[in-house]
Design a protein around this motif. Structure first.
Motif, PDB file in Angstrom:
ATOM      1  N   TYR A   1       0.856  -1.188   0.000  1.00  0.00           N
ATOM      2  CA  TYR A   1       0.000   0.000   0.000  1.00  0.00           C
ATOM      3  C   TYR A   1       0.892   1.238   0.000  1.00  0.00           C
ATOM      4  CZ  TYR A   1      -3.430   3.408   1.740  1.00  0.00           C
ATOM      5  OH  TYR A   1      -4.240   4.508   1.912  1.00  0.00           O
ATOM      6  N   ILE A   2       0.702   2.093  -0.998  1.00  0.00           N
ATOM      7  CA  ILE A   2       1.492   3.319  -1.116  1.00  0.00           C
ATOM      8  C   ILE A   2       0.614   4.488  -0.684  1.00  0.00           C
ATOM      9  CG2 ILE A   2       2.819   4.794  -2.666  1.00  0.00           C
ATOM     10  CD1 ILE A   2       3.173   2.332  -4.473  1.00  0.00           C
ATOM     11  N   PRO A   3       0.942   5.128   0.426  1.00  0.00           N
ATOM     12  CA  PRO A   3       0.086   6.215   0.930  1.00  0.00           C
ATOM     13  C   PRO A   3      -0.061   7.349  -0.084  1.00  0.00           C
ATOM     14  CG  PRO A   3       1.701   5.551   2.572  1.00  0.00           C
ATOM     15  CD  PRO A   3       2.102   4.885   1.292  1.00  0.00           C
ATOM     16  N   GLY A   4      -1.155   8.062   0.026  1.00  0.00           N
ATOM     17  CA  GLY A   4      -1.405   9.186  -0.861  1.00  0.00           C
ATOM     18  C   GLY A   4      -0.539  10.385  -0.523  1.00  0.00           C
ATOM     19  N   THR A   5      -0.512  11.323  -1.425  1.00  0.00           N
ATOM     20  CA  THR A   5       0.232  12.562  -1.231  1.00  0.00           C
ATOM     21  C   THR A   5      -0.741  13.739  -1.343  1.00  0.00           C
ATOM     22  OG1 THR A   5       0.735  12.851  -3.584  1.00  0.00           O
ATOM     23  CG2 THR A   5       2.248  11.471  -2.297  1.00  0.00           C
ATOM     24  N   LYS A   6      -0.212  14.936  -1.410  1.00  0.00           N
ATOM     25  CA  LYS A   6      -1.060  16.113  -1.548  1.00  0.00           C
ATOM     26  C   LYS A   6      -1.724  16.179  -2.922  1.00  0.00           C
ATOM     27  CE  LYS A   6       1.525  19.022   1.695  1.00  0.00           C
ATOM     28  NZ  LYS A   6       2.284  20.292   1.872  1.00  0.00           N
ATOM     29  N   THR A   7      -1.132  15.489  -3.892  1.00  0.00           N
ATOM     30  CA  THR A   7      -1.633  15.590  -5.268  1.00  0.00           C
ATOM     31  C   THR A   7      -2.344  14.338  -5.774  1.00  0.00           C
ATOM     32  OG1 THR A   7       0.535  14.896  -6.116  1.00  0.00           O
ATOM     33  CG2 THR A   7       0.136  17.268  -5.883  1.00  0.00           C
ATOM     34  N   ARG A   8      -2.313  13.258  -5.037  1.00  0.00           N
ATOM     35  CA  ARG A   8      -2.955  12.020  -5.495  1.00  0.00           C
ATOM     36  C   ARG A   8      -3.368  11.180  -4.297  1.00  0.00           C
ATOM     37  NH1 ARG A   8       0.185   8.035  -4.010  1.00  0.00           N
ATOM     38  NH2 ARG A   8       2.454   8.182  -4.104  1.00  0.00           N
ATOM     39  N   GLY A   9      -4.240  10.213  -4.588  1.00  0.00           N
ATOM     40  CA  GLY A   9      -4.661   9.274  -3.559  1.00  0.00           C
ATOM     41  C   GLY A   9      -3.677   8.132  -3.415  1.00  0.00           C
ATOM     42  N   ALA A  10      -3.988   7.207  -2.538  1.00  0.00           N
ATOM     43  CA  ALA A  10      -3.129   6.038  -2.316  1.00  0.00           C
ATOM     44  C   ALA A  10      -3.058   5.184  -3.580  1.00  0.00           C
ATOM     45  CB  ALA A  10      -3.660   5.225  -1.150  1.00  0.00           C
ATOM     46  N   MET A  11      -2.004   4.389  -3.682  1.00  0.00           N
ATOM     47  CA  MET A  11      -1.794   3.530  -4.853  1.00  0.00           C
ATOM     48  C   MET A  11      -1.501   2.101  -4.398  1.00  0.00           C
ATOM     49  SD  MET A  11      -1.907   5.866  -7.345  1.00  0.00           S
ATOM     50  CE  MET A  11      -1.252   5.011  -8.760  1.00  0.00           C
ATOM     51  N   GLN A  12      -1.790   1.151  -5.273  1.00  0.00           N
ATOM     52  CA  GLN A  12      -1.456  -0.246  -5.010  1.00  0.00           C
ATOM     53  C   GLN A  12      -1.456  -1.013  -6.332  1.00  0.00           C
ATOM     54  OE1 GLN A  12      -3.997  -2.280  -2.153  1.00  0.00           O
ATOM     55  NE2 GLN A  12      -2.227  -3.377  -1.338  1.00  0.00           N
ATOM     56  N   THR A  13      -0.539  -1.965  -6.458  1.00  0.00           N
ATOM     57  CA  THR A  13      -0.461  -2.766  -7.682  1.00  0.00           C
ATOM     58  C   THR A  13      -0.905  -4.195  -7.389  1.00  0.00           C
ATOM     59  OG1 THR A  13       1.877  -3.276  -7.256  1.00  0.00           O
ATOM     60  CG2 THR A  13       1.386  -1.388  -8.687  1.00  0.00           C
ATOM     61  N   ILE A  14      -1.571  -4.793  -8.380  1.00  0.00           N
ATOM     62  CA  ILE A  14      -2.032  -6.185  -8.290  1.00  0.00           C
ATOM     63  C   ILE A  14      -1.508  -6.915  -9.525  1.00  0.00           C
ATOM     64  CG2 ILE A  14      -4.000  -7.703  -7.933  1.00  0.00           C
ATOM     65  CD1 ILE A  14      -3.895  -5.512  -5.838  1.00  0.00           C
ATOM     66  N   LEU A  15      -0.763  -7.987  -9.312  1.00  0.00           N
ATOM     67  CA  LEU A  15      -0.224  -8.774 -10.426  1.00  0.00           C
ATOM     68  C   LEU A  15      -1.074 -10.023 -10.615  1.00  0.00           C
ATOM     69  CD1 LEU A  15       2.050  -9.246 -12.521  1.00  0.00           C
ATOM     70  CD2 LEU A  15       3.290 -10.495 -10.718  1.00  0.00           C
ATOM     71  N   ILE A  16      -1.570 -10.215 -11.824  1.00  0.00           N
ATOM     72  CA  ILE A  16      -2.375 -11.396 -12.113  1.00  0.00           C
ATOM     73  C   ILE A  16      -1.774 -12.174 -13.280  1.00  0.00           C
ATOM     74  CG2 ILE A  16      -4.494 -10.246 -11.331  1.00  0.00           C
ATOM     75  CD1 ILE A  16      -5.288 -10.159 -14.338  1.00  0.00           C
ATOM     76  N   LYS A  17      -2.073 -13.457 -13.297  1.00  0.00           N
ATOM     77  CA  LYS A  17      -1.649 -14.329 -14.398  1.00  0.00           C
ATOM     78  C   LYS A  17      -2.907 -14.871 -15.068  1.00  0.00           C
ATOM     79  CE  LYS A  17       1.909 -16.926 -13.823  1.00  0.00           C
ATOM     80  NZ  LYS A  17       2.815 -17.991 -13.309  1.00  0.00           N
TER      81      LYS A  17
END
Length: 203
Positions: A140-156
């Motif tokens: 989980y990548i916390p948000g900053t002043k310019t964007r919300g939080a981010m997260q990546t999901i890897l699927i096969k």
């Protein structure tokens, strides 16, 4: 004494009859009014119940507090695996609904353009595929002043024909209404194209 009693009896009878008529004339309209009121009340209760149902449905759709980035990817992939159920391109429509504004613009800005994009040999691997699996859920990548939080999901993904492929879904937590608080698809790329790529989280 008897004559007086006989005289009083018709008077008493007349009073009783008059009272009975008055009682009936008073009760019957009230019963009719009660039935009418009951039907109106039931109708209002039904309308209110329907309104409550709609309100609850709306709140369920808009309440994203318990929906994770992983949940959205799973919903999109489940839709893509059965793309034409319950209607044509229902899976793609679900993906479009959960795409960020930036992602939509990158796909042509309209659902029709997205359908055309999804027919390319790479993305189409996920459409009506045989199966898929989640390989990794990123930090989980916390948000900053310019964007919300981010997260990546890897699927096969294992398509019906051809070799399996892996896709990296980059999810963003929307801050702006009307989709405030929802996890949206910021980007979905083939893992081969993501190797060595410095993902852009600076927007």
């Amino acid at each position: 004494m008897k004559a007086r009693s006989m005289t009083s009896f018709p008077l008493i009878l007349l009073v009783l009859v008059s009272s009975a008529q008055a009682f009936l004339s008073a009760v019957i309209p009230r019963q009719q009014q009660s039935k009418s009121f009951l039907s109106k009340t039931q109708a209002k209760d039904t309308e209110q119940e329907d309104a409550n149902i709609n309100e609850d449905s709306s709140s369920l759709k808009l309440n994203a507090a318990d929906v994770t980035a992983r949940d959205v990817v799973v919903a999109c992939m489940d839709g893509l695996l059965n793309n034409d159920t319950p209607w044509a391109n229902a899976g793609l429509e679900l993906c479009w609904d959960y795409s960020s504004d930036r992602n939509r613009a990158a796909q042509g800005g309209s659902f029709g353009a997205f359908i055309t994009y999804a027919s390319n040999p790479t993305f189409s691997t996920m459409v009506d595929a045989k199966e898929y699996s989640i390989e990794n859920v990123g930090n989980y990548i916390p948000g900053t002043k310019t964007r919300g939080a981010m997260q990546t999901i890897l699927i096969k993904v294992q398509p019906l024909n051809g070799e399996e492929r892996s896709f990296l879904w980059t999810m963003c937590h929307e801050r702006r209404p009307p989709r405030q608080g929802m996890w949206l698809v910021h980007e979905c790329i083939n893992l081969e194209n993501a190797v060595g790529l410095n993902l852009d989280f600076s927007f």
